[in-house]
Scaffold this motif. Structure first.
Motif, PDB file in Angstrom:
ATOM      1  N   GLY A   1       0.777  -1.231   0.000  1.00  0.00           N
ATOM      2  CA  GLY A   1       0.000   0.000   0.000  1.00  0.00           C
ATOM      3  C   GLY A   1       0.806   1.277   0.000  1.00  0.00           C
ATOM      4  O   GLY A   1       0.232   2.377   0.026  1.00  0.00           O
ATOM      5  N   PHE A   2       2.132   1.187  -0.062  1.00  0.00           N
ATOM      6  CA  PHE A   2       2.944   2.398  -0.031  1.00  0.00           C
ATOM      7  C   PHE A   2       2.766   3.178  -1.331  1.00  0.00           C
ATOM      8  O   PHE A   2       2.544   2.589  -2.405  1.00  0.00           O
ATOM      9  N   GLU A   3       2.881   4.480  -1.236  1.00  0.00           N
ATOM     10  CA  GLU A   3       2.619   5.372  -2.368  1.00  0.00           C
ATOM     11  C   GLU A   3       3.484   5.065  -3.587  1.00  0.00           C
ATOM     12  O   GLU A   3       3.037   5.220  -4.738  1.00  0.00           O
ATOM     13  N   ALA A   4       4.732   4.627  -3.365  1.00  0.00           N
ATOM     14  CA  ALA A   4       5.634   4.369  -4.479  1.00  0.00           C
ATOM     15  C   ALA A   4       5.551   2.939  -4.990  1.00  0.00           C
ATOM     16  O   ALA A   4       6.227   2.598  -5.964  1.00  0.00           O
ATOM     17  N   GLY A   5       4.748   2.120  -4.338  1.00  0.00           N
ATOM     18  CA  GLY A   5       4.618   0.728  -4.759  1.00  0.00           C
ATOM     19  C   GLY A   5       4.859  -0.223  -3.602  1.00  0.00           C
ATOM     20  O   GLY A   5       5.461   0.141  -2.593  1.00  0.00           O
ATOM     21  N   ASP A   6       4.364  -1.444  -3.770  1.00  0.00           N
ATOM     22  CA  ASP A   6       4.505  -2.435  -2.707  1.00  0.00           C
ATOM     23  C   ASP A   6       5.937  -2.932  -2.563  1.00  0.00           C
ATOM     24  O   ASP A   6       6.345  -3.333  -1.473  1.00  0.00           O
ATOM     25  N   TYR A   7       6.683  -2.952  -3.661  1.00  0.00           N
ATOM     26  CA  TYR A   7       8.045  -3.475  -3.629  1.00  0.00           C
ATOM     27  C   TYR A   7       8.994  -2.428  -4.187  1.00  0.00           C
ATOM     28  O   TYR A   7       8.902  -2.039  -5.349  1.00  0.00           O
ATOM     29  N   ILE A   8       9.916  -1.997  -3.335  1.00  0.00           N
ATOM     30  CA  ILE A   8      10.884  -0.965  -3.714  1.00  0.00           C
ATOM     31  C   ILE A   8      12.278  -1.538  -3.533  1.00  0.00           C
ATOM     32  O   ILE A   8      12.585  -2.163  -2.512  1.00  0.00           O
ATOM     33  N   LEU A   9      13.116  -1.323  -4.535  1.00  0.00           N
ATOM     34  CA  LEU A   9      14.491  -1.804  -4.472  1.00  0.00           C
ATOM     35  C   LEU A   9      15.441  -0.618  -4.587  1.00  0.00           C
ATOM     36  O   LEU A   9      15.347   0.189  -5.514  1.00  0.00           O
ATOM     37  N   PHE A  10      16.321  -0.508  -3.623  1.00  0.00           N
ATOM     38  CA  PHE A  10      17.391   0.495  -3.660  1.00  0.00           C
ATOM     39  C   PHE A  10      18.663  -0.230  -4.089  1.00  0.00           C
ATOM     40  O   PHE A  10      19.017  -1.272  -3.534  1.00  0.00           O
ATOM     41  N   CYS A  11      19.356   0.309  -5.079  1.00  0.00           N
ATOM     42  CA  CYS A  11      20.539  -0.369  -5.609  1.00  0.00           C
ATOM     43  C   CYS A  11      21.541   0.656  -6.105  1.00  0.00           C
ATOM     44  O   CYS A  11      21.275   1.862  -6.118  1.00  0.00           O
ATOM     45  N   ARG A  12      22.692   0.183  -6.540  1.00  0.00           N
ATOM     46  CA  ARG A  12      23.705   1.091  -7.056  1.00  0.00           C
ATOM     47  C   ARG A  12      23.222   1.748  -8.352  1.00  0.00           C
ATOM     48  O   ARG A  12      22.630   1.082  -9.209  1.00  0.00           O
ATOM     49  N   ALA A  13      23.482   3.023  -8.477  1.00  0.00           N
ATOM     50  CA  ALA A  13      23.160   3.728  -9.717  1.00  0.00           C
ATOM     51  C   ALA A  13      24.123   3.294 -10.827  1.00  0.00           C
ATOM     52  O   ALA A  13      25.233   2.822 -10.551  1.00  0.00           O
ATOM     53  N   ARG A  14      23.687   3.423 -12.053  1.00  0.00           N
ATOM     54  CA  ARG A  14      24.586   3.174 -13.183  1.00  0.00           C
ATOM     55  C   ARG A  14      25.762   4.138 -13.103  1.00  0.00           C
ATOM     56  O   ARG A  14      25.621   5.297 -12.716  1.00  0.00           O
ATOM     57  N   ASN A  15      26.946   3.661 -13.487  1.00  0.00           N
ATOM     58  CA  ASN A  15      28.155   4.484 -13.423  1.00  0.00           C
ATOM     59  C   ASN A  15      29.095   3.989 -14.512  1.00  0.00           C
ATOM     60  O   ASN A  15      29.689   2.916 -14.391  1.00  0.00           O
ATOM     61  N   ALA A  16      29.199   4.746 -15.583  1.00  0.00           N
ATOM     62  CA  ALA A  16      29.955   4.299 -16.755  1.00  0.00           C
ATOM     63  C   ALA A  16      31.405   4.008 -16.415  1.00  0.00           C
ATOM     64  O   ALA A  16      31.975   3.010 -16.881  1.00  0.00           O
ATOM     65  N   ASP A  17      32.038   4.841 -15.601  1.00  0.00           N
ATOM     66  CA  ASP A  17      33.447   4.624 -15.261  1.00  0.00           C
ATOM     67  C   ASP A  17      33.622   3.349 -14.454  1.00  0.00           C
ATOM     68  O   ASP A  17      34.514   2.538 -14.721  1.00  0.00           O
ATOM     69  N   GLN A  18      32.773   3.149 -13.429  1.00  0.00           N
ATOM     70  CA  GLN A  18      32.880   1.953 -12.612  1.00  0.00           C
ATOM     71  C   GLN A  18      32.569   0.686 -13.412  1.00  0.00           C
ATOM     72  O   GLN A  18      33.184  -0.360 -13.211  1.00  0.00           O
ATOM     73  N   GLU A  19      31.632   0.798 -14.328  1.00  0.00           N
ATOM     74  CA  GLU A  19      31.235  -0.377 -15.088  1.00  0.00           C
ATOM     75  C   GLU A  19      32.320  -0.816 -16.061  1.00  0.00           C
ATOM     76  O   GLU A  19      32.388  -1.990 -16.443  1.00  0.00           O
TER      77      GLU A  19
ATOM     78  N   GLY B   1      21.206  -0.926 -12.160  1.00  0.00           N
ATOM     79  CA  GLY B   1      20.691   0.414 -11.935  1.00  0.00           C
ATOM     80  C   GLY B   1      19.203   0.378 -11.623  1.00  0.00           C
ATOM     81  O   GLY B   1      18.534  -0.655 -11.778  1.00  0.00           O
ATOM     82  N   PRO B   2      18.645   1.497 -11.161  1.00  0.00           N
ATOM     83  CA  PRO B   2      17.218   1.522 -10.830  1.00  0.00           C
ATOM     84  C   PRO B   2      16.309   1.134 -11.996  1.00  0.00           C
ATOM     85  O   PRO B   2      15.310   0.429 -11.798  1.00  0.00           O
ATOM     86  N   ASP B   3      16.658   1.546 -13.217  1.00  0.00           N
ATOM     87  CA  ASP B   3      15.808   1.186 -14.353  1.00  0.00           C
ATOM     88  C   ASP B   3      15.813  -0.320 -14.579  1.00  0.00           C
ATOM     89  O   ASP B   3      14.768  -0.932 -14.838  1.00  0.00           O
ATOM     90  N   GLY B   4      16.983  -0.938 -14.484  1.00  0.00           N
ATOM     91  CA  GLY B   4      17.074  -2.382 -14.645  1.00  0.00           C
ATOM     92  C   GLY B   4      16.391  -3.132 -13.516  1.00  0.00           C
ATOM     93  O   GLY B   4      15.823  -4.208 -13.731  1.00  0.00           O
TER      94      GLY B   4
END
Length: 449
Positions: A75-93, A101-104
């Motif tokens: 019932g949370f406003e942003a959705g029932d399942y939320i995942l926090f993860c590392r952001a995409r980073n071209a240099d690190q990758e 990343g969040p989109d993936g």
């Protein structure tokens, strides 16, 4: 059959979503569950251990990157399942590999919403606000767990971040009860792990020669694992002669002599699920009379224990069935005195058999789940997976004049409880003396990719 454990497989997003739905039903709209992936661990200087998330996190998410937090908040406003993860980073990758990343996380792993891990602190107050209970696992990521508790303390004492949950509930018990009963999907994965583990043991039986080192035989196992795109589920045990009497011997450093038995306890991990097989066989391909005599006792105990593994039976029925056979055998060969009941009551057998016969098996090789409920042994149910591994170990230092001195034997299979009995997942590995000797007489040919 390549594992590629960091990637999702076609059916798994739905599998993980169904698991999260079960958790959400229990947590309810007045609760929130939070679980963090295990932190990366440093091996030495700038080298980390190969990363594997804790099994509970992988069980719910299928997400295998570090620095990730899963939140189930019905019932949370942003959705029932939320995942926090590392952001995409071209240099690190470029240096250490691609990130979802969040989109993936949303596109490939089923998150309703996903955010960069650095944003968790901005969200935690809103995620906890107005919930009656927060479900946390303890012990896998102490820094994260303490951070949530500190947030709760701040909300209560300083009115910071809204109305805090009144209760903290252990998430472990809920997840471990779910994990104890394997679905058909999970059994299929375990069957794959068992199949590769079986091929590795067969290869080792055919490859062994007097004068080889234990680590060379371990390399045969690991080659087979890797060739199937898997890796070991736990450090492999390869112990010859007196080393076979050390239960968790992992040095694997000694030469194997003509006349030794070698005990191998090794299993592959496939998409997070462990195989766990032990076989014991002669380095020179032929059992001596003493080795055969003791081996037949252990093999009979293994079979009696498998026969006792039935739904509705208490968990310890498996151990008791094996124990009676082992003790009777020890008396027959003169290693114990008295009757079977006397030896069991006095626990004199523990000089030669000092461990249990079974443990749960699944995503962890010693998998989660209580063995007793309200002080009583848990009854076996269809879908429960476990090992059957009786053994006998006659240490030469304690029995220098015995014809069985420095003989260690264990025979271990993986089983899943069915509606009528059990399914032996590791049936492909020979364990009869004649079958082992016949297999070892055949030339070894290493597999090719």
């Amino acid at each position: 059959m390549r594992d590629q454990s960091h990637l999702q497989h076609s059916d798994e997003p739905a599998v993980h979503a169904a698991r999260r739905a079960r958790v959400a039903d229990i947590v309810g709209r007045d609760g929130v569950a939070m679980l963090a992936a295990t932190p990366e661990r440093n091996r030495n200087n700038d080298v980390d251990y190969p990363y594997r998330p804790n099994s509970d996190f992988r069980y719910l998410t299928g997400f295998c990157e570090p620095e990730a937090i899963a939140v189930i908040a019905p019932g949370f406003e942003a959705g029932d399942y939320i995942l926090f993860c590392r952001a995409r980073n071209a240099d690190q990758e470029v240096w250490i590999g691609r990130r979802a990343g969040p989109d993936g996380a949303m596109a490939d792993y089923g998150a309703d919403q996903a955010f960069a891990i650095d944003e968790f602190e901005d969200w935690i107050g809103r995620l906890l606000d107005g919930r009656c209970r927060v479900y946390l696992s303890f012990g896998t990521h102490p820094e994260f767990e303490q951070g949530v508790l500190d947030q709760l303390s701040g909300m209560r004492s300083q009115g910071r971040g809204g109305v805090p949950p009144r209760e903290v509930v252990a998430l472990d018990g809920l997840l471990h009860d779910m994990r104890l009963r394997k679905s058909e999907h999970e059994v299929a994965l375990m069957r794959q792990a068992a199949a590769t583990s079986a091929r590795a043991h067969i290869a080792a039986m055919q490859a062994v020669r007097p004068g080889m080192y234990e680590y060379q035989l371990a390399a045969t196992l690991h080659y087979t694992f890797e060739n199937d795109g898997m890796h070991w589920a736990y450090p492999s045990i390869v112990g010859a002669g007196e080393n076979a009497c050390v239960l968790h011997y992992i040095e694997n450093s000694a030469p194997m002599a003509d006349g030794d038995l070698v005990l191998i306890d090794a299993g592959a991990e496939y998409r997070g699920y462990a195989g766990d097989i032990t076989r014991t066989f002669p380095v020179n391909g032929r059992f001596s009379d003493a080795q055969r005599e003791l081996y037949e006792i252990v093999l009979a105990a293994n079979r009696a224990a498998i026969e006792a593994a039935r739904p509705g039976e208490p968990m310890n029925a498996i151990h008791q069935a094996a124990l009676k056979v082992l003790v009777a055998g020890l008396i027959d060969v003169g290693l114990l005195e008295g009757t079977v009941d006397e030896a069991i009551d006095a626990e004199s057998y523990r000089a030669y058999f000092m461990h249990g016969t079974s443990h749960w098996l699944g995503m962890d090789v010693h998998d989660v789940g209580d063995y007793k409920v309200d002080g009583e042994w848990r009854l076996l149910e269809p879908g429960m997976a476990l090992t059957v591994e009786p053994g006998l170990y006659v240490r030469g230092q304690d029995n220098p004049s015995s014809r069985f001195a420095d003989i260690g034997i264990r025979v271990e299979d993986d089983i899943v409880i069915t509606e009528t009995g059990c399914d032996v997942l590791t049936v492909d590995v020979p364990k009869d003396v004649d079958e082992i000797e016949a297999l070892m007489a055949k030339p070894y040919r290493s597999e090719t990719p």
